[in-house]
Design a protein around this motif. Structure first.
Motif, PDB file in Angstrom:
ATOM      1  N   THR A 112       0.860  -1.053   0.201  1.00  0.00           N
ATOM      2  CA  THR A 112       0.058   0.056  -0.041  1.00  0.00           C
ATOM      3  C   THR A 112       0.878   1.341   0.031  1.00  0.00           C
ATOM      4  O   THR A 112       0.321   2.437  -0.077  1.00  0.00           O
ATOM      5  CB  THR A 112      -0.810   0.062   1.348  1.00  0.00           C
ATOM      6  N   VAL A 127       0.250   6.645   0.384  1.00  0.00           N
ATOM      7  CA  VAL A 127      -0.104   5.578   0.520  1.00  0.00           C
ATOM      8  C   VAL A 127      -1.534   5.295  -0.039  1.00  0.00           C
ATOM      9  O   VAL A 127      -2.112   6.553   0.115  1.00  0.00           O
ATOM     10  CB  VAL A 127      -0.127   5.117   2.023  1.00  0.00           C
ATOM     11  N   PRO A 146      -0.591  -0.298  -4.427  1.00  0.00           N
ATOM     12  CA  PRO A 146      -1.355   0.804  -3.965  1.00  0.00           C
ATOM     13  C   PRO A 146      -2.509   1.050  -4.630  1.00  0.00           C
ATOM     14  O   PRO A 146      -2.494   1.385  -5.647  1.00  0.00           O
ATOM     15  CB  PRO A 146      -0.455   1.863  -3.444  1.00  0.00           C
TER      16      PRO A 146
END
Length: 191
Positions: A112, A127, A146
């Motif tokens: 992520t 993120v 992500p």
């Protein structure tokens, strides 16, 4: 507001106060991660350690084969009846949500966090949350990047790299992963 919600999609630079907070929590998690993976544990014991990491109750129907790696720990959320095979890595600072009846194959990686492309800010982070919907199957050695959502009943073939959302009831394969087939829904049964 939780940290995971506060940092979604924004640049986190090395000099930001939240950067230090992240690394402090990461250090706490590293101790738990080491504890988790350095001795044999029953699944019940594994879930107890994961509950310490996440700060939430994890249903006893979740099975996690060791070793299991996570860098942050606090931003993982597990549904019910999940199976996570050996050597899986969750880089979960941005949040990873695993819904019910998900299968994750050995050596899969859900990531992520990304570094910034600007060379002057390269140590910075951005993120984005990963969500794996009900009854999805992530094959062996898959990398999920992500911000991706893996749809309900979707299958990600082994050795794929998932760079964008996977629609429900599809099978994807390759790097980057592309749709190769639809899932036959007539055969899907839940107990």
């Amino acid at each position: 507001m939780k940290l995971v919600d506060k940092i979604q999609g924004i640049e986190i630079l090395k000099d930001d106060a939240v950067y230090d907070e992240i690394h402090e929590h990461k250090g706490d998690n590293e101790q738990l991660s080491f504890e988790l993976n350095t001795t044999f544990r029953t699944n019940e014991e594994v879930l107890k350690v994961l509950e310490k990491m996440t700060g939430q109750t994890i249903d006893s129907s979740v099975v996690v084969s060791l070793p299991f790696y996570t860098d942050y720990g606090r931003h993982m959320k597990f549904g019910r009846d999940i199976f996570i095979n050996k050597n899986v890595t969750f880089v979960d600072l941005g949040g990873i949500e695993i819904e019910d009846q998900v299968l994750i194959g050995p050596s899969a990686r859900l990531i992520t966090v990304n570094h910034l492309t600007d060379p002057a800010k390269r140590r910075g982070l951005i993120v984005k949350k990963i969500v794996v919907k009900k009854n999805a199957w992530i094959g062996a050695n898959v990398t999920v990047l992500p911000g991706v959502i893996i749809g309900e009943n979707a299958i990600v073939a082994a050795d794929s790299t998932v760079t964008k959302d996977v629609l429900a009831n599809t099978i994807v394969a390759g790097t980057p992963a592309k749709v190769i087939k639809k899932v036959d829904q007539k055969t899907i049964r839940f107990s």
